[in-house]
Motif scaffolding. Structure first.
Motif, PDB file in Angstrom:
ATOM      1  N   TRP A 102      14.608  -0.952   4.600  1.00  0.00           N
ATOM      2  CA  TRP A 102      13.405  -0.405   5.242  1.00  0.00           C
ATOM      3  C   TRP A 102      13.806   0.422   6.460  1.00  0.00           C
ATOM      4  N   GLN A 103      14.762  -0.097   7.250  1.00  0.00           N
ATOM      5  CA  GLN A 103      15.206   0.594   8.446  1.00  0.00           C
ATOM      6  C   GLN A 103      15.881   1.920   8.095  1.00  0.00           C
ATOM      7  N   LYS A 104      16.671   1.929   7.020  1.00  0.00           N
ATOM      8  CA  LYS A 104      17.308   3.173   6.580  1.00  0.00           C
ATOM      9  C   LYS A 104      16.260   4.231   6.253  1.00  0.00           C
ATOM     10  N   TRP A 105      15.191   3.798   5.592  1.00  0.00           N
ATOM     11  CA  TRP A 105      14.111   4.720   5.248  1.00  0.00           C
ATOM     12  C   TRP A 105      13.450   5.264   6.514  1.00  0.00           C
ATOM     13  N   GLN A 106      13.210   4.389   7.491  1.00  0.00           N
ATOM     14  CA  GLN A 106      12.613   4.833   8.745  1.00  0.00           C
ATOM     15  C   GLN A 106      13.540   5.778   9.497  1.00  0.00           C
ATOM     16  N   ASP A 107      14.832   5.457   9.525  1.00  0.00           N
ATOM     17  CA  ASP A 107      15.795   6.309  10.220  1.00  0.00           C
ATOM     18  C   ASP A 107      15.863   7.702   9.604  1.00  0.00           C
ATOM     19  N   ALA A 108      15.568   7.781   8.305  1.00  0.00           N
ATOM     20  CA  ALA A 108      15.579   9.074   7.612  1.00  0.00           C
ATOM     21  C   ALA A 108      14.274   9.833   7.783  1.00  0.00           C
ATOM     22  N   GLY A 109      13.334   9.285   8.562  1.00  0.00           N
ATOM     23  CA  GLY A 109      12.052   9.946   8.793  1.00  0.00           C
ATOM     24  C   GLY A 109      10.970   9.567   7.819  1.00  0.00           C
ATOM     25  N   GLU A 110      11.138   8.436   7.116  1.00  0.00           N
ATOM     26  CA  GLU A 110      10.169   7.943   6.143  1.00  0.00           C
ATOM     27  C   GLU A 110       9.823   9.002   5.089  1.00  0.00           C
ATOM     28  N   PRO A 111      10.829   9.506   4.370  1.00  0.00           N
ATOM     29  CA  PRO A 111      10.537  10.491   3.321  1.00  0.00           C
ATOM     30  C   PRO A 111       9.597   9.921   2.272  1.00  0.00           C
ATOM     31  N   ALA A 113       0.781  -1.232   0.000  1.00  0.00           N
ATOM     32  CA  ALA A 113       0.000   0.000   0.000  1.00  0.00           C
ATOM     33  C   ALA A 113       0.814   1.283   0.000  1.00  0.00           C
ATOM     34  N   ASP A 114       2.076   1.243   0.406  1.00  0.00           N
ATOM     35  CA  ASP A 114       2.847   2.464   0.623  1.00  0.00           C
ATOM     36  C   ASP A 114       3.825   2.681  -0.527  1.00  0.00           C
ATOM     37  N   VAL A 115       3.470   3.561  -1.467  1.00  0.00           N
ATOM     38  CA  VAL A 115       4.317   3.775  -2.636  1.00  0.00           C
ATOM     39  C   VAL A 115       5.627   4.457  -2.263  1.00  0.00           C
ATOM     40  N   SER A 116       5.623   5.245  -1.203  1.00  0.00           N
ATOM     41  CA  SER A 116       6.861   5.900  -0.783  1.00  0.00           C
ATOM     42  C   SER A 116       7.863   4.883  -0.258  1.00  0.00           C
ATOM     43  N   LEU A 117       7.384   3.896   0.481  1.00  0.00           N
ATOM     44  CA  LEU A 117       8.260   2.819   0.929  1.00  0.00           C
ATOM     45  C   LEU A 117       8.811   2.049  -0.260  1.00  0.00           C
ATOM     46  N   LEU A 118       7.945   1.713  -1.203  1.00  0.00           N
ATOM     47  CA  LEU A 118       8.392   0.967  -2.375  1.00  0.00           C
ATOM     48  C   LEU A 118       9.434   1.754  -3.163  1.00  0.00           C
ATOM     49  N   PHE A 119       9.230   3.067  -3.279  1.00  0.00           N
ATOM     50  CA  PHE A 119      10.204   3.867  -4.009  1.00  0.00           C
ATOM     51  C   PHE A 119      11.533   3.907  -3.263  1.00  0.00           C
ATOM     52  N   ALA A 120      11.491   4.058  -1.934  1.00  0.00           N
ATOM     53  CA  ALA A 120      12.721   4.077  -1.151  1.00  0.00           C
ATOM     54  C   ALA A 120      13.475   2.761  -1.285  1.00  0.00           C
ATOM     55  N   LEU A 121      12.765   1.647  -1.288  1.00  0.00           N
ATOM     56  CA  LEU A 121      13.418   0.354  -1.476  1.00  0.00           C
ATOM     57  C   LEU A 121      14.014   0.257  -2.870  1.00  0.00           C
ATOM     58  N   ARG A 122      13.352   0.855  -3.850  1.00  0.00           N
ATOM     59  CA  ARG A 122      13.888   0.867  -5.215  1.00  0.00           C
ATOM     60  C   ARG A 122      15.214   1.624  -5.267  1.00  0.00           C
ATOM     61  N   VAL A 123      15.312   2.709  -4.491  1.00  0.00           N
ATOM     62  CA  VAL A 123      16.530   3.508  -4.470  1.00  0.00           C
ATOM     63  C   VAL A 123      17.670   2.748  -3.805  1.00  0.00           C
ATOM     64  N   VAL A 124      17.388   2.152  -2.650  1.00  0.00           N
ATOM     65  CA  VAL A 124      18.441   1.492  -1.867  1.00  0.00           C
ATOM     66  C   VAL A 124      18.792   0.126  -2.445  1.00  0.00           C
TER      67      VAL A 124
END
Length: 387
Positions: A333-342, A268-279
């Motif tokens: 996923w943790q990196k994304w959370q540590d960055a404030g879930e951009p 459901a979370d496209v921002s999470l999916l995009f962050a995983l695509r980046v990392v």
């Protein structure tokens, strides 16, 4: 009488209800009305039947053909199949209008389009920029000829030329606007070179998201923000890797265990999916929802993982191959959370002559991830390193 009026109006209303018509580009909606999709659709289109792509011909299945040409705003119309896979389409209307809005085309702009396809997007560009102001490059000679015929029929005044979109088109450079209708992992530097300082480049990036880059005053870089979701076909000749079933194979999983995160967010979370695509740029994630959520991850080569999260039980992991994709996903996923879930819109891209990187928050001081074609290990670069 317009035999497609009801379908066109349905698509228009759904897009309006979804807030999809761009407020800042009011010219887009009347251009779509004046240049409807069916004028650019071939007499044979394709649809997935659950096991293969099957044709729908206008001459024998007019109703089904029309429904496929006018689907929901977030659905594309497949117009060409090559080796069993889609190789060209009429893009989904929601993304087309969003990318036109992002491009910020003005009357009189010199525009370069990479990937003519059926010709619809080129016609819309010409409706704004004006006749003779749009050059469109198409690598497939048959598609180029067919789109040229369609564009001439509506008087668009588009110059359709054959060639490799990655090379751009130097004859009419510099351009005010450059737009690609296919996804790239790395923005070709030739596109930046052929765009004037202050000009704008809009392209789908990777498998998720499209970006708008503005060329710097000195012409030595282009930077800009992610604009929204866009899932486009890759450029011709780009290796898509092995499909899921071949990566997974028939062997029993090598490991299994639990997964401590909410797998539903992968669906459901496209921002999470995009962050995983980046990392994790080479990891593909597919999800389905029903009685819970299942996510399939693979790297297109030899490693895979399945995350299954039933409604009433803890998530379970199965995986195989040399990499442990579940653990890699957990760390990313943790990196994304540590960055404030951009969010998706908090990410941007910079392209220089020698490198390309994604950044978060601020292009000069934010965290950066280098994106190199063919790399399976993302490299974080320090702020200020723009070689």
């Amino acid at each position: 009488m317009d035999e497609f009026a009801e379908l066109r109006q349905r698509l228009d209303r759904v897009l309006e209800a979804d807030g999809g018509w761009p407020v800042d580009s009011p010219w887009v909606r009347p251009a779509v009305e004046d240049l409807p999709r069916h004028l650019f659709a071939p007499d044979r289109v394709w649809a997935w039947d659950g096991s293969a792509y099957v044709p729908a011909d206008r001459g024998t299945e007019a109703g089904r053909w029309a429904e496929l040409v006018y689907p929901r705003p977030d659905q594309a119309t497949i117009t060409q199949i090559t080796d069993g896979l889609p190789s060209s389409s009429l893009s989904c209307q929601a993304v087309v209008v969003d990318m036109l809005d992002s491009l910020m085309v003005e009357r009189g702009h010199q525009v370069l389009e990479l990937g003519t396809g059926a010709g619809w997007n080129a016609a819309l560009l010409a409706a704004r920029a004006g006749p003779g102001r749009v050059t469109s490059v198409e690598v497939d000679s048959r598609l180029a000829a067919e789109s040229r015929t369609r564009l001439d029929a509506v008087g668009a005044g588009v110059n359709v030329v054959g060639g490799d979109g990655a090379q751009g088109r130097r004859e009419n450079a510099p351009y005010d606007r450059v737009v690609a209708t296919y996804a790239v992992d790395e923005v070709p530097w030739t596109w930046v070179e052929q765009t004037r300082p202050g000009g704008r480049i809009v392209t789908p990036w990777g498998r998720l998201g499209h970006v708008a880059l503005t060329v710097a005053d000195d012409g030595r870089s282009a930077s800009g923000w992610m604009q929204g979701l866009a899932q486009f076909m890759p450029s011709r000749g780009t290796s898509q890797g092995l499909p899921w079933d071949q990566v997974r194979g028939d062997d029993a999983p090598e490991t299994d265990g639990s997964f401590a995160r909410d797998v539903r967010r992968l669906h459901a979370d496209v921002s999470l999916l995009f962050a995983l695509r980046v990392v994790l740029p080479d990891v593909r994630i597919l999800t389905t929802a029903g009685d819970g959520v299942t996510a399939w991850l693979h790297d297109g080569h030899s490693s895979w993982a399945t995350l299954t999260a039933p409604e009433s039980a803890a998530p379970v992991v199965y995986q195989g191959g040399p990499r442990r994709l579940a653990e890699e996903t957990d760390r990313a996923w943790q990196k994304w959370q540590d960055a404030g879930e951009p969010s998706l819109y908090d990410f941007g891209m910079t392209r220089t002559p020698t490198r390309q990187y994604i950044w978060s928050g601020d292009k000069d001081t934010g965290t950066r991830w280098a994106t190199t074609v063919g790399s399976t290990t993302p490299c974080t670069v320090s702020a200020g390193d723009t070689r």
